[in-house]
Write a protein that holds these residues in place. Structure first.
Motif: not given
Length: 404
Positions: A146, A150-151, A250, A253, A257
């Motif tokens: 994340v 992802a960020e 998100n 992410g 996941y």
């Protein structure tokens, strides 16, 4: 029992099931799926007694509410509060909380700013950034998927594309967090996120003088041509900056996941890298980074045969619709070969996410860079979920990778 954050005293329509479900509570955020099933099975239209609001959870009726803007208005607020009753506390919106003709004008400008030719021109730069950041995290072997990917990736490429200054970019994520929290009740989540955000700061980012060449100035140039007013241009830039980042974070992410939890799907992706787009879209259906939005009934009507009254707030359970077995075979299985056409993870109808093509490009490029470098990806620590009144995402996803 009525929630302390309830703002309506409306009685449920006759015959509509009343459920004691709080979709803005920590237990729901941690595991919403049993509640989704209970809502779908209770009927096409249900009443959430803790807030005195209606809700739709089946795919058919969620899509109906999303696409019929004349009966189910966004202009009265896509959050719990009805602007006609409660006033407006959010900054004015020309796209998300607007209906035609204002929405039509605004969306036309954004659609041209984010047109396929424009994004084609951005692709090489976005791809180079994806290659660089993925190489960095893979070389480390263990990283937070994340925070470090992802960020970090969208926060680098998206503001660059907008023409935003480098100073202060870290404030964008708290602003998006606050925006999406504001669509729910004014609970502790909303109050905590509001304390981290500055309305004045986000307003300033949309002004022409604060932008270098990029998508932001493309929007201002539309004002120069008279397509929108000069006062509306910074509002549209701000809308993209607020809403165009957190959902992408998100979504990436969620994809990582899923692929870490389902190694057979990672192997399938390695065997067929062309499935990167499909893997990203299936993760959006499966995890639904945007869980809910509200609409307001503009007149007495019905949905699924149930009576709906003018002024009723209707909570659309997008995530539930995306796992409705009436629409999807084996909906609780993540399958990157699934045909996901029609999922409502990006909404539907005239209010369908205008930036989805950009989000898909970012997701595809990250996966493409990963799949060429990584043999396997494993969860390597405690996964921490980030609670939000509207979004479903992770605060931390520790992973370790084995280089291909």
């Amino acid at each position: 029992m009525l929630s302390p954050y309830a703002i309506y005293d409306t009685a449920p329509p006759p015959g509509v099931p009343v459920l004691d479900i709080d979709p803005f509570s920590a237990p729901f955020f941690d595991d919403p799926f049993p509640a989704h099933e209970a809502m779908r099975e209770a009927g096409p239209f249900v009443w959430l007694g803790q807030y005195n609001i209606g809700a739709v959870a089946r795919y058919e009726h969620v899509r109906e509410a999303l696409t019929d803007w004349e009966r189910f208005s966004s202009a009265r607020g896509v959050g719990m509060e009805d602007f006609e009753r409660h006033g407006r506390f959010r900054l004015p919106s020309l796209i998300l909380e607007a209906d035609p003709p204002l929405h039509t004008r605004s969306r036309g400008v954004l659609s041209r700013a984010l047109s396929p030719p424009v994004l084609k021109g951005l692709r090489a730069r976005f791809a180079a950034e994806a290659e660089g950041i993925v190489e960095q995290v893979v070389a480390a072997g263990r990283f937070d998927a994340v925070r470090d990917l992802a960020e970090a990736y969208p926060l680098r490429v998206f503001p660059d594309a907008m023409g935003m200054k480098r100073e202060g970019r870290e404030k964008l994520l708290p602003h998006a967090e606050m925006l999406f929290n504001s669509f729910g009740p004014r609970n502790a989540l909303f109050e905590a996120s509001r304390a981290q955000a500055s309305f004045d700061w986000i307003e300033e980012q949309g002004r022409r003088e604060n932008l270098s060449p990029g998508l932001g100035l493309v929007i201002h140039e539309a004002a120069d041509r008279g397509e929108i007013s000069s006062d509306e241009a910074p509002l549209l830039v701000r809308a993209l900056l607020q809403a165009g980042l957190d959902t992408t974070v998100n979504a990436i992410g969620a994809t990582l996941y899923c692929l870490a939890r389902f190694p057979d799907q990672w192997e399938r992706l390695r065997a067929e890298p062309a499935l990167a787009k499909a893997a990203f879209d299936e993760a959006i259906r499966f995890e639904s980074p945007v869980q809910t939005f509200f609409r307001t009934a503009t007149r007495d009507t019905e949905i699924g045969g149930a009576r709906v009254q003018e002024g009723d707030k209707i909570l659309m359970m997008l995530a539930s619709a995306n796992r409705d077995p009436r629409q999807w075979d084996a909906p609780d299985r993540y399958d990157i070969t699934r045909k996901t056409l029609g999922h409502v993870g990006f909404g539907a109808g005239i209010h369908q996410c205008v930036g989805q093509i950009l989000a898909r490009m970012e997701g595809e490029l990250v996966l493409d860079a990963l799949v060429r470098r990584v043999k396997c990806i494993r969860i390597a620590g405690d996964v921490v979920r980030r609670h939000n009144n509207t979004l479903r995402g992770l605060a931390s996803l520790p992973v370790e990778v084995e280089r291909a």
